[in-house]
Structure formats: C-alpha cells, structure tokens
Write a protein that holds these residues in place. Sequence first.
Motif, PDB file in Angstrom:
ATOM      1  N   TYR A  65      44.393  44.924  34.567  1.00 64.88           N
ATOM      2  CA  TYR A  65      43.942  44.344  33.306  1.00 64.88           C
ATOM      3  C   TYR A  65      42.482  43.938  33.388  1.00 64.88           C
ATOM      4  CZ  TYR A  65      48.942  44.032  32.386  1.00 64.88           C
ATOM      5  OH  TYR A  65      50.263  44.325  32.221  1.00 64.88           O
ATOM      6  N   TRP A  66      41.821  44.013  32.247  1.00 61.97           N
ATOM      7  CA  TRP A  66      40.418  43.623  32.103  1.00 61.97           C
ATOM      8  C   TRP A  66      40.278  42.847  30.814  1.00 61.97           C
ATOM      9  CZ3 TRP A  66      35.166  43.230  32.552  1.00 61.97           C
ATOM     10  CH2 TRP A  66      34.426  43.339  31.377  1.00 61.97           C
ATOM     11  N   GLY A  67      39.329  41.909  30.803  1.00 60.48           N
ATOM     12  CA  GLY A  67      39.015  41.219  29.564  1.00 60.48           C
ATOM     13  C   GLY A  67      37.700  40.475  29.699  1.00 60.48           C
ATOM     14  N   CYS A  68      37.137  40.053  28.564  1.00 58.12           N
ATOM     15  CA  CYS A  68      35.857  39.349  28.587  1.00 58.12           C
ATOM     16  C   CYS A  68      35.729  38.493  27.336  1.00 58.12           C
ATOM     17  CB  CYS A  68      34.697  40.343  28.673  1.00 58.12           C
ATOM     18  SG  CYS A  68      34.533  41.409  27.221  1.00 58.12           S
ATOM     19  N   ILE A  69      34.803  37.538  27.413  1.00 67.14           N
ATOM     20  CA  ILE A  69      34.465  36.742  26.235  1.00 67.14           C
ATOM     21  C   ILE A  69      32.995  36.928  25.870  1.00 67.14           C
ATOM     22  CG2 ILE A  69      36.274  35.030  26.540  1.00 67.14           C
ATOM     23  CD1 ILE A  69      34.207  33.178  27.826  1.00 67.14           C
ATOM     24  N   GLU A  70      32.254  37.686  26.670  1.00 60.19           N
ATOM     25  CA  GLU A  70      30.883  38.070  26.364  1.00 60.19           C
ATOM     26  C   GLU A  70      30.715  39.549  26.688  1.00 60.19           C
ATOM     27  OE1 GLU A  70      28.670  33.852  27.609  1.00 60.19           O
ATOM     28  OE2 GLU A  70      27.936  35.777  28.394  1.00 60.19           O
ATOM     29  N   ASP A  71      29.923  40.234  25.904  1.00 63.66           N
ATOM     30  CA  ASP A  71      29.651  41.650  26.149  1.00 63.66           C
ATOM     31  C   ASP A  71      28.325  41.806  26.881  1.00 63.66           C
ATOM     32  OD1 ASP A  71      31.960  42.639  24.884  1.00 63.66           O
ATOM     33  OD2 ASP A  71      31.012  42.461  22.911  1.00 63.66           O
ATOM     34  N   HIS A  72      28.368  42.513  28.004  1.00 67.34           N
ATOM     35  CA  HIS A  72      27.160  42.808  28.779  1.00 67.34           C
ATOM     36  C   HIS A  72      27.225  44.265  29.211  1.00 67.34           C
ATOM     37  CE1 HIS A  72      25.717  38.644  29.160  1.00 67.34           C
ATOM     38  NE2 HIS A  72      27.009  38.331  29.177  1.00 67.34           N
ATOM     39  N   ALA A  73      26.099  44.923  29.153  1.00 62.53           N
ATOM     40  CA  ALA A  73      26.039  46.359  29.440  1.00 62.53           C
ATOM     41  C   ALA A  73      26.604  46.663  30.817  1.00 62.53           C
ATOM     42  CB  ALA A  73      24.594  46.847  29.359  1.00 62.53           C
ATOM     43  N   CYS A  74      27.582  47.580  30.835  1.00 62.79           N
ATOM     44  CA  CYS A  74      28.144  48.162  32.061  1.00 62.79           C
ATOM     45  C   CYS A  74      28.933  47.179  32.920  1.00 62.79           C
ATOM     46  CB  CYS A  74      27.064  48.820  32.915  1.00 62.79           C
ATOM     47  SG  CYS A  74      26.214  50.186  32.086  1.00 62.79           S
ATOM     48  N   LEU A  75      29.136  45.955  32.440  1.00 60.61           N
ATOM     49  CA  LEU A  75      29.884  44.987  33.252  1.00 60.61           C
ATOM     50  C   LEU A  75      31.340  45.414  33.434  1.00 60.61           C
ATOM     51  CD1 LEU A  75      29.450  42.341  34.768  1.00 60.61           C
ATOM     52  CD2 LEU A  75      30.200  41.115  32.708  1.00 60.61           C
ATOM     53  N   HIS A  76      31.898  46.041  32.406  1.00 60.50           N
ATOM     54  CA  HIS A  76      33.260  46.573  32.514  1.00 60.50           C
ATOM     55  C   HIS A  76      33.357  47.591  33.642  1.00 60.50           C
ATOM     56  CE1 HIS A  76      36.211  49.783  31.272  1.00 60.50           C
ATOM     57  NE2 HIS A  76      36.997  48.745  31.372  1.00 60.50           N
ATOM     58  N   PHE A  77      32.425  48.530  33.717  1.00 59.99           N
ATOM     59  CA  PHE A  77      32.444  49.540  34.766  1.00 59.99           C
ATOM     60  C   PHE A  77      32.305  48.899  36.151  1.00 59.99           C
ATOM     61  CE2 PHE A  77      30.234  52.313  31.391  1.00 59.99           C
ATOM     62  CZ  PHE A  77      31.459  52.649  30.818  1.00 59.99           C
ATOM     63  N   GLU A  78      31.437  47.897  36.244  1.00 59.19           N
ATOM     64  CA  GLU A  78      31.204  47.240  37.530  1.00 59.19           C
ATOM     65  C   GLU A  78      32.453  46.528  38.026  1.00 59.19           C
ATOM     66  OE1 GLU A  78      29.328  45.917  40.972  1.00 59.19           O
ATOM     67  OE2 GLU A  78      28.676  47.433  39.531  1.00 59.19           O
ATOM     68  N   LEU A  79      33.059  45.698  37.155  1.00 57.32           N
ATOM     69  CA  LEU A  79      34.197  44.894  37.580  1.00 57.32           C
ATOM     70  C   LEU A  79      35.449  45.737  37.798  1.00 57.32           C
ATOM     71  CD1 LEU A  79      32.298  42.566  36.859  1.00 57.32           C
ATOM     72  CD2 LEU A  79      34.237  41.409  35.765  1.00 57.32           C
ATOM     73  N   CYS A  80      35.672  46.713  36.926  1.00 56.02           N
ATOM     74  CA  CYS A  80      36.924  47.468  36.982  1.00 56.02           C
ATOM     75  C   CYS A  80      36.890  48.636  37.954  1.00 56.02           C
ATOM     76  CB  CYS A  80      37.276  47.995  35.590  1.00 56.02           C
ATOM     77  SG  CYS A  80      37.718  46.718  34.414  1.00 56.02           S
ATOM     78  N   TYR A  81      35.785  49.334  38.040  1.00 57.53           N
ATOM     79  CA  TYR A  81      35.741  50.590  38.792  1.00 57.53           C
ATOM     80  C   TYR A  81      34.938  50.489  40.078  1.00 57.53           C
ATOM     81  CZ  TYR A  81      37.299  52.059  34.189  1.00 57.53           C
ATOM     82  OH  TYR A  81      37.972  52.160  33.000  1.00 57.53           O
ATOM     83  N   TYR A  82      33.706  50.001  39.987  1.00 61.42           N
ATOM     84  CA  TYR A  82      32.843  50.016  41.167  1.00 61.42           C
ATOM     85  C   TYR A  82      33.237  48.941  42.170  1.00 61.42           C
ATOM     86  CZ  TYR A  82      30.179  53.040  38.055  1.00 61.42           C
ATOM     87  OH  TYR A  82      29.808  54.041  37.194  1.00 61.42           O
ATOM     88  N   ARG A  83      33.591  47.758  41.707  1.00 65.03           N
ATOM     89  CA  ARG A  83      34.045  46.727  42.640  1.00 65.03           C
ATOM     90  C   ARG A  83      35.391  47.106  43.263  1.00 65.03           C
ATOM     91  NH1 ARG A  83      30.628  42.195  43.824  1.00 65.03           N
ATOM     92  NH2 ARG A  83      28.772  42.652  42.574  1.00 65.03           N
ATOM     93  N   ALA A  84      36.212  47.823  42.531  1.00 59.73           N
ATOM     94  CA  ALA A  84      37.468  48.311  43.099  1.00 59.73           C
ATOM     95  C   ALA A  84      37.197  49.304  44.227  1.00 59.73           C
ATOM     96  CB  ALA A  84      38.317  48.956  42.012  1.00 59.73           C
ATOM     97  N   ILE A  85      36.228  50.191  44.022  1.00 58.56           N
ATOM     98  CA  ILE A  85      35.852  51.137  45.076  1.00 58.56           C
ATOM     99  C   ILE A  85      35.288  50.391  46.276  1.00 58.56           C
ATOM    100  CG2 ILE A  85      34.234  52.981  45.662  1.00 58.56           C
ATOM    101  CD1 ILE A  85      34.561  54.021  42.793  1.00 58.56           C
TER     102      ILE A  85
END
Length: 397
Positions: free
Chosen positions: A296-316
């Motif tokens: 699961y992913w969620g946010c209360i602020e939108d920041h460029a590419c933060l979704h990719f960082e937290l969900c995909y790159y940090r997982a790698i």
Amino acid sequence: MSETAIEIEAVSAIAQIGPRDWDACACPEAAQGRPDDPFTTYRFLKALEDSGSVGRGTGWEPHYLVARRAGEVIGVAPLYAKSHSQGEYIFDHSWAHAFERAGGRYYPKLQIAVPHTPATGRRLLVRRGHEIEAQSALVQGAVQLAASNDLSSLHITFCTEDEAAAGKAMGLMPRASQQFHWGNAGYADFDGFLASLSARKRKNIRKERAQAAQFGGQIHMLTGDQIRPEHWDAFWTFYQDTGARKWGTPYLTRGFFDEAQAHLRDDILLVLAERDGRFIAGALNFIGADALYGRYWGCIEDHACLHFELCYYRAIDFAIAQGLGRVEAGAQGDHKLARGYLPVKTHSLHWIGEAGFARAVAQFLGEEARAVDQDIEVLTDYGPFRKTHHDNDKENQ
C-alpha cells in the motif's frame, strides 16, 4: 471409517484450528527462518479476522478448510464466502454480470485467497509428507461445499504454478494474469542494478530519484521494533486517502494496523517520508524469505517522483541490502516497466457449477491466456534492460 480416510471440515474462526496446526501446514519452513511469505501465516490471517477486516459485513466471511487424517491436521486453506468481488485483484465482474443477466445468482461464491493481497503463494496449505492427498482433499472439499450449497463458483486466486497445474489435472479451470516484479541478479548495490539498464532508462531513474530527494525532508525505512504506534497513525491517514480514491472505502480497518504493530512488525518494511516534523507519505511492504512484497501507498502532499522513490526504488534498495531475490510490486501498473519491474505470469483456478456457463468461461480463459503470453513477450522486449542483459537472461532460463 478407515484410518486412512481424510475428513474435511469448514470452521468460521482460525482460532478453532490454532497456530501450531495452521502454520505446520502453511509455513513449515519458518522453523528455520522467515516464512516464504507472511500472508498465509496464522498471525496474518488472524490479524485480518481480529481487526474486522474480514468477517460479517465485509463480504469476506471465513470458512477455513481443515483436512484431518486420524485426527491429525494435514491440510488447511483460507476459504471465504464472498458477497462481492472486491479485494481479489483477479477480476470476475464480467462473469458475475453475464451470469446474473442469464438469470443466475453469482453471489455468494467461494474464494480460496488471502484477502486484499495480490501476492502469489501456496493456497492449498498441506503438511509435509501429505502433499498429494491433502491437496486433492482440500480441492474436493471446497468444490463439494460449493455444489452442496448451490453456490455458483469456487475460485483459488494467486496460487503457485504447481498448484495451478495440479488443479487443472483435478478438473479446475486455470487462468493466467500478469504482474510486474523486479528481479535481483546479484547486484552489489543500486548502481549495479542501474548498470544493467539502457543508458536512457538509467538516466531517467537517476533523474527521478534526484527529483524525489527535493521534497524537502527525510525518508525513514522502518522494520521490527523501529515501527512505533505513531507511525501507524500517520500511515492510516495515507491509506484512507488511497482506499477512498481506489475502492470507495478502505479494505483494511484501523484495527488491522494495531494488530500489525502487535504481531506482524517483524514481517513489515514501512517506508515513510517526513517533512517539517510530520509524515507526509508512506509505503507498506511485507518481507518474505526471498521477496519483498509492496502492498500500500498513500500521501497527504504531492511531490514529484516521491511515489516512485518510496514504492519502487527504496524497495529495490532494501532487497539488494537484504539479499532478497525479487520485489513484487502488487497488481497492475505498466508504469513499473520503465523502473526495472518486468512482467511475470500469475495463476488462479476456477470451478463453475453451471455447465453451459463453465464452457463459455473456459473458452474465454483460453483466449485470455494467449493474450497474456503475447503481452508478457511484448512488454519484456520493451523493458528497460540493455539487450545484452536480456540475451544473457534468456540463455540462463
């Protein structure tokens, strides 16, 4: 009754089976370390039940199957009566509509699955040494339960490839779907992974990570006792927002995250972004013996590419550091391809009681399977890896 006869029972609470017998079937490998995945463990399924994430009023009513021989539990299965098709990720809404347009009643149906969890794993959970007979007994018991109660269908979703083959041999209809997974080719670090990509994709990922780093805060990667109740308070806010947008209402209750804190925190990687003293985004992952499962992913602020960082790159990053073989990024999402996650086939099994409708579904499934194979082939060719990397992979397959 002979001593070799297998008895099948359906029970409404997992506590009626107990952790020792359940986990002896679900995750015997955990005696030497982590379970292959945490999702069929007693603690995970009981957390869903105790938190009210399954049960009365949720559309997921537990009827756990138990197979016993001479009083010994030799097999179990997470079986639920479903009054809708939400939280399954193997979509059969069109089947339900067609069945009901023809005058039938599609719901309730039976589902052997992990609720709200599109992660492949064993679904017919059998004690070692009883694989063939217990697996067969669980399938026969589930089909008989559906047929004797005049239910439309039985579905076994996100089962293993071996289970799909065994179920097909027992007369169930196999179905193919696809997800996107990242594979660890023995990378020493994230730069080692990047070196396997084409120059353009490598440059794009570096750009996205740099953009994400500009959100103005810190990223925390928490597991085990590092996770505190206040972290769940923040994540619940993120999860509610995502759940409301995607499904109308969140699948999991707030109580599930309390159960996670109490019983599942060693199975969890929680990635949180903090800015100006408050958490603004997060990603929840579960840890298996050789895989990290993004959920699961969620946010209360939108920041460029933060979704990719937290969900995909940090997982790698985590998978490489822990020596895990893969990251399973959940259901759907062609956008994952450009970030190193390649398409893989997933499996399910289906039984439909009405013969004419079953024939129509079987024809559809054959056509769908061919389309899935073609889609996987095309998407893999368009993947981000250097061609020499793919050629080497194909030679090693």
